[in-house]
Structures are given as structure tokens and as C-alpha cells.
Design a protein around this motif. Structure first.
Motif: not given
Length: 92
Positions: A50-60
Motif C-alpha cells: 500500500s502507501h509507501k509511508a505505511k509500509h515503512l512504518i510497519k517495517a520499523f
């Protein structure tokens, strides 16, 4: 029956929940990981396309959880308490 550690942990959670203080992202991730691990919650974070920011937050978040997974629940509670004491001054 709550142990002394449980009481201190619950007090720390209340302090953290009551603060309006802002923290750097790395500190927020530590709060999140220690709290989740202390409660025995191990959320399965799936990285969605989905949205790149959400992807990054979940990864962190996933990375933070992986870093604390070797701790016992008691150790996670102790580290959470230490983190709260370091960043959130007591009102006493």
C-alpha cells in the motif's frame, strides 16, 4: 496478584499515556516494542503493498519487535520502566 514489577510497569504505562511530550521516532519505537513484548503481544505485522509511508512504518515496527524478542516479559517491563523514567519526569 500483581508483583512489584507489575505495579511499577502499570505506573510507567500510566505516565507514558498521560504525557503530551513528543519523542523522536526511535524512542517511540522502543516504547512500542517494550510495551508489546511486556504484555506478551507479538503482532504479526504484514507488509502490505500500500502507501509507501505505511509500509515503512510497519517495517520499523517489525524491526523494533525483532530487536526485543529475546527479552523475557519481565525484562521488557523493566526496560519500559527505565525508558519512561529517562524520558518522562515524575510529577511527584
Amino acid at each position: 496478584m500483581d508483583t512489584e514489577l507489575d505495579k511499577k510497569f502499570n505506573e510507567a504505562v500510566a505516565r507514558a499515556s498521560d504525557t503530551s511530550q513528543e519523542f523522536p521516532p526511535d524512542v517511540l519505537l522502543l516504547f512500542y516494542a517494550y510495551y508489546k513484548h511486556a504484555l506478551g503481544e507479538n503482532p504479526q505485522l504484514q507488509l502490505e503493498h500500500s502507501h509507501k509511508a505505511k509500509h515503512l512504518i510497519k517495517a520499523f515496527k517489525m524491526n523494533a519487535l525483532i530487536q526485543v524478542k529475546s527479552l523475557s516479559k519481565a525484562q521488557a517491563k523493566e526496560k519500559y520502566i527505565t525508558l519512561v523514567n529517562k524520558y518522562i519526569p515524575s510529577k511527584k
